[in-house]
Write a protein that holds these residues in place. Sequence first.
Motif, PDB file in Angstrom:
ATOM      1  N   GLY A   1       0.791  -1.223   0.000  1.00  0.00           N
ATOM      2  CA  GLY A   1       0.000   0.000   0.000  1.00  0.00           C
ATOM      3  C   GLY A   1       0.820   1.268   0.000  1.00  0.00           C
ATOM      4  N   ARG A   2       2.104   1.181  -0.355  1.00  0.00           N
ATOM      5  CA  ARG A   2       2.961   2.367  -0.307  1.00  0.00           C
ATOM      6  C   ARG A   2       2.807   3.264  -1.521  1.00  0.00           C
ATOM      7  NH1 ARG A   2       8.235   0.942  -0.579  1.00  0.00           N
ATOM      8  NH2 ARG A   2       8.010  -1.321  -0.655  1.00  0.00           N
ATOM      9  N   LEU A   3       2.300   2.710  -2.638  1.00  0.00           N
ATOM     10  CA  LEU A   3       2.130   3.487  -3.868  1.00  0.00           C
ATOM     11  C   LEU A   3       0.783   3.161  -4.510  1.00  0.00           C
ATOM     12  CD1 LEU A   3       5.677   3.183  -5.514  1.00  0.00           C
ATOM     13  CD2 LEU A   3       4.745   5.155  -4.303  1.00  0.00           C
ATOM     14  N   GLY A   4       0.136   4.195  -5.043  1.00  0.00           N
ATOM     15  CA  GLY A   4      -1.102   4.006  -5.776  1.00  0.00           C
ATOM     16  C   GLY A   4      -0.861   4.088  -7.275  1.00  0.00           C
ATOM     17  N   TRP A   5      -1.720   3.432  -8.051  1.00  0.00           N
ATOM     18  CA  TRP A   5      -1.579   3.380  -9.507  1.00  0.00           C
ATOM     19  C   TRP A   5      -2.881   3.786 -10.186  1.00  0.00           C
ATOM     20  CZ3 TRP A   5       2.350   0.847 -12.726  1.00  0.00           C
ATOM     21  CH2 TRP A   5       3.501   0.489 -12.004  1.00  0.00           C
ATOM     22  N   CYS A   6      -2.752   4.227 -11.444  1.00  0.00           N
ATOM     23  CA  CYS A   6      -3.905   4.470 -12.300  1.00  0.00           C
ATOM     24  C   CYS A   6      -3.613   3.875 -13.673  1.00  0.00           C
ATOM     25  CB  CYS A   6      -4.229   5.959 -12.405  1.00  0.00           C
ATOM     26  SG  CYS A   6      -3.006   6.922 -13.350  1.00  0.00           S
ATOM     27  N   GLN A   7      -4.630   3.877 -14.532  1.00  0.00           N
ATOM     28  CA  GLN A   7      -4.512   3.304 -15.873  1.00  0.00           C
ATOM     29  C   GLN A   7      -4.486   4.428 -16.902  1.00  0.00           C
ATOM     30  OE1 GLN A   7      -7.873   0.917 -16.965  1.00  0.00           O
ATOM     31  NE2 GLN A   7      -6.722  -0.370 -18.371  1.00  0.00           N
ATOM     32  N   LEU A   8      -3.514   4.412 -17.781  1.00  0.00           N
ATOM     33  CA  LEU A   8      -3.343   5.444 -18.806  1.00  0.00           C
ATOM     34  C   LEU A   8      -3.399   4.784 -20.182  1.00  0.00           C
ATOM     35  CD1 LEU A   8      -0.398   7.327 -17.041  1.00  0.00           C
ATOM     36  CD2 LEU A   8      -2.804   8.030 -17.092  1.00  0.00           C
ATOM     37  N   PHE A   9      -4.607   4.354 -20.562  1.00  0.00           N
ATOM     38  CA  PHE A   9      -4.816   3.655 -21.825  1.00  0.00           C
ATOM     39  C   PHE A   9      -5.586   4.516 -22.824  1.00  0.00           C
ATOM     40  CE2 PHE A   9      -4.456  -1.176 -20.736  1.00  0.00           C
ATOM     41  CZ  PHE A   9      -3.239  -0.953 -20.130  1.00  0.00           C
ATOM     42  N   SER A  10      -6.836   4.861 -22.506  1.00  0.00           N
ATOM     43  CA  SER A  10      -7.725   5.518 -23.461  1.00  0.00           C
ATOM     44  C   SER A  10      -7.253   6.921 -23.815  1.00  0.00           C
ATOM     45  CB  SER A  10      -9.145   5.601 -22.897  1.00  0.00           C
ATOM     46  OG  SER A  10      -9.693   4.314 -22.738  1.00  0.00           O
ATOM     47  N   GLU A  11      -7.574   7.322 -25.046  1.00  0.00           N
ATOM     48  CA  GLU A  11      -7.259   8.663 -25.528  1.00  0.00           C
ATOM     49  C   GLU A  11      -8.503   9.270 -26.172  1.00  0.00           C
ATOM     50  OE1 GLU A  11      -3.880   8.554 -28.111  1.00  0.00           O
ATOM     51  OE2 GLU A  11      -2.599   7.553 -26.636  1.00  0.00           O
ATOM     52  N   PRO A  12      -8.521  10.593 -26.391  1.00  0.00           N
ATOM     53  CA  PRO A  12      -9.694  11.205 -27.028  1.00  0.00           C
ATOM     54  C   PRO A  12     -10.049  10.572 -28.366  1.00  0.00           C
ATOM     55  CG  PRO A  12      -8.300  12.901 -26.096  1.00  0.00           C
ATOM     56  CD  PRO A  12      -7.543  11.616 -25.950  1.00  0.00           C
TER      57      PRO A  12
ATOM     58  N   LEU B   1      -4.191   4.430 -30.584  1.00  0.00           N
ATOM     59  CA  LEU B   1      -3.592   5.486 -29.753  1.00  0.00           C
ATOM     60  C   LEU B   1      -2.408   6.149 -30.465  1.00  0.00           C
ATOM     61  CD1 LEU B   1      -0.690   4.426 -28.240  1.00  0.00           C
ATOM     62  CD2 LEU B   1      -2.327   2.884 -27.187  1.00  0.00           C
ATOM     63  N   THR B   2      -2.191   7.426 -30.131  1.00  0.00           N
ATOM     64  CA  THR B   2      -1.105   8.185 -30.757  1.00  0.00           C
ATOM     65  C   THR B   2      -0.155   8.828 -29.747  1.00  0.00           C
ATOM     66  OG1 THR B   2      -2.537  10.144 -30.909  1.00  0.00           O
ATOM     67  CG2 THR B   2      -2.429   8.695 -32.844  1.00  0.00           C
ATOM     68  N   THR B   3      -0.347   8.624 -28.454  1.00  0.00           N
ATOM     69  CA  THR B   3       0.650   9.094 -27.497  1.00  0.00           C
ATOM     70  C   THR B   3       1.992   8.463 -27.857  1.00  0.00           C
ATOM     71  OG1 THR B   3      -0.909   9.490 -25.698  1.00  0.00           O
ATOM     72  CG2 THR B   3       1.355   9.025 -25.082  1.00  0.00           C
ATOM     73  N   ARG B   4       3.014   9.303 -27.964  1.00  0.00           N
ATOM     74  CA  ARG B   4       4.294   8.875 -28.530  1.00  0.00           C
ATOM     75  C   ARG B   4       5.340   8.679 -27.435  1.00  0.00           C
ATOM     76  NH1 ARG B   4       6.681  10.029 -33.598  1.00  0.00           N
ATOM     77  NH2 ARG B   4       4.816  11.239 -34.102  1.00  0.00           N
TER      78      ARG B   4
ATOM     79  N   LYS C   1      -4.029  11.348 -22.455  1.00  0.00           N
ATOM     80  CA  LYS C   1      -4.915  10.252 -22.077  1.00  0.00           C
ATOM     81  C   LYS C   1      -6.187  10.840 -21.468  1.00  0.00           C
ATOM     82  CE  LYS C   1      -2.047   6.987 -23.223  1.00  0.00           C
ATOM     83  NZ  LYS C   1      -2.358   5.964 -24.250  1.00  0.00           N
ATOM     84  N   VAL C   2      -7.248  10.025 -21.432  1.00  0.00           N
ATOM     85  CA  VAL C   2      -8.514  10.515 -20.892  1.00  0.00           C
ATOM     86  C   VAL C   2      -9.237   9.358 -20.191  1.00  0.00           C
ATOM     87  CG1 VAL C   2      -9.974  10.040 -22.911  1.00  0.00           C
ATOM     88  CG2 VAL C   2     -10.462  12.038 -21.476  1.00  0.00           C
ATOM     89  N   TRP C   3     -10.188   9.713 -19.330  1.00  0.00           N
ATOM     90  CA  TRP C   3     -10.957   8.750 -18.537  1.00  0.00           C
ATOM     91  C   TRP C   3     -10.058   7.942 -17.598  1.00  0.00           C
ATOM     92  CZ3 TRP C   3     -15.012  11.174 -19.225  1.00  0.00           C
ATOM     93  CH2 TRP C   3     -15.509  11.514 -20.473  1.00  0.00           C
ATOM     94  N   SER C   4      -9.041   8.588 -17.053  1.00  0.00           N
ATOM     95  CA  SER C   4      -8.089   7.897 -16.162  1.00  0.00           C
ATOM     96  C   SER C   4      -8.578   7.998 -14.719  1.00  0.00           C
ATOM     97  CB  SER C   4      -6.699   8.518 -16.296  1.00  0.00           C
ATOM     98  OG  SER C   4      -6.236   8.407 -17.627  1.00  0.00           O
TER      99      SER C   4
END
Length: 420
Positions: free
Chosen positions: A106-117, A126-129, A143-146
């Motif tokens: 529980g020392r670090l939290g994470w999120c998901q960075l998949f979806s894009e506009p 996806l086009t994030t480079r 990214k969006v909806w993270s």
Amino acid sequence: MGDGDTGAGPRAEVEAWLAEHWDPDLSVERWWRLVAAAGWTAPHFSVEQGGRGLPQRAGRTVRAAFAAFGALEPPGGLGLLMAAPTILALGTPEQIARHVPPILEGRLGWCQLFSEPGAGSDLAGLTTRAQRDGDNWVINGQKVWSSQAREADYGMLLARTDFDVPKHAGISWFALNLDQPGVTIRPLREMTGDAVFNEVFFDNAVVPAADLVGGEGNGWMAANTTLHFERTGIGAGGAHAGFPPPGPKGGVLGMRAGDAARLRAPEGMVVTFADLVALAHEHGRADDPTIRDALARLHCYVQVGQWNAARAKAEAAAGNAGAGTAIASMGKIAQTRITKLAAEIGMDILGAGGLLAGPDGAADGKFAKAFVFSPASSIYGGTDEIQRNIAAERTLGLPREPNPDRDRPYREVLRGQRRA
């Protein structure tokens, strides 16, 4: 303990362990380290991975035992649901040793960075480079909806590392540190009034090459691994979210564990079967045959969802990856059905009063908020349409939709889209 031991045996073992180890005067950080060392954070992981080798649904039993004992529950979060299993499956020993223990503790939290506009259902678009620069990768894009990005320390990032190959082949999966210049996180306000989701911008953000997981260009396979764990967890109705949230941004790591155990999560948007049974009794609708029929249907959906998740895990463990992925997709659709039905039953019990939000509404507006938020369940974790496509192709053997651009370099596909 074998795979079938998910009831009295594990619960008794948890209670015995708590009787010996629970110390409310420990800090949350120290307590969660102790819990992780005993394998209770992720009891469904193997012993070698930091768990106890129990079935996926054992996590619910463990958390219920902690709560009943009055002890602070194990940490949860998206890192536990998706990042840790993905890194365990695809990461190097060094990556596993560096990233997984902080999640379990529980020392670090994470999120998901998949979806894009421009890349939601068509995630591979996806086009994030990500461009290599010595021992680092430099990230630019959006990214969006993270979910939970503002509370997270790391993100599971999909970025394109090669535009000169077909779009599914040029993607890579990174573990990105969010606390750096070049990362901007902005909340997205929803019609519920909350801001669960966020948009994230990258302007020359940096990821060490050591944090590329699964190998360069293997991001699509890694992404599907992550999504499998997400859909299996959602389909099982698992308690991965946890409260209080993990990581330093949750503000509890230095708190006394006994005080943290008394904290209560803000009223969320999850309506459980037990919530609805209590609501029906409270409002004199428990004997209404229509309500009783709907509750019975919801109970069946929940039970089948849990069995389906166990089946998906068994198929994956047996090496039937395609079947496991398809079953997980069916589980995600089932959970959408559960979420929407539960919200509808709440409205049926309350009538017009169910539309009241805030302190004027039942449970401070919890049921109204759940009803308004429930359409999102058809989108998050992968849209219903995509899940049905996966099940149709991988279980029923139906043909894929025609895609003439599938084998073209993605740079050419993008040029054609811009001309159009």
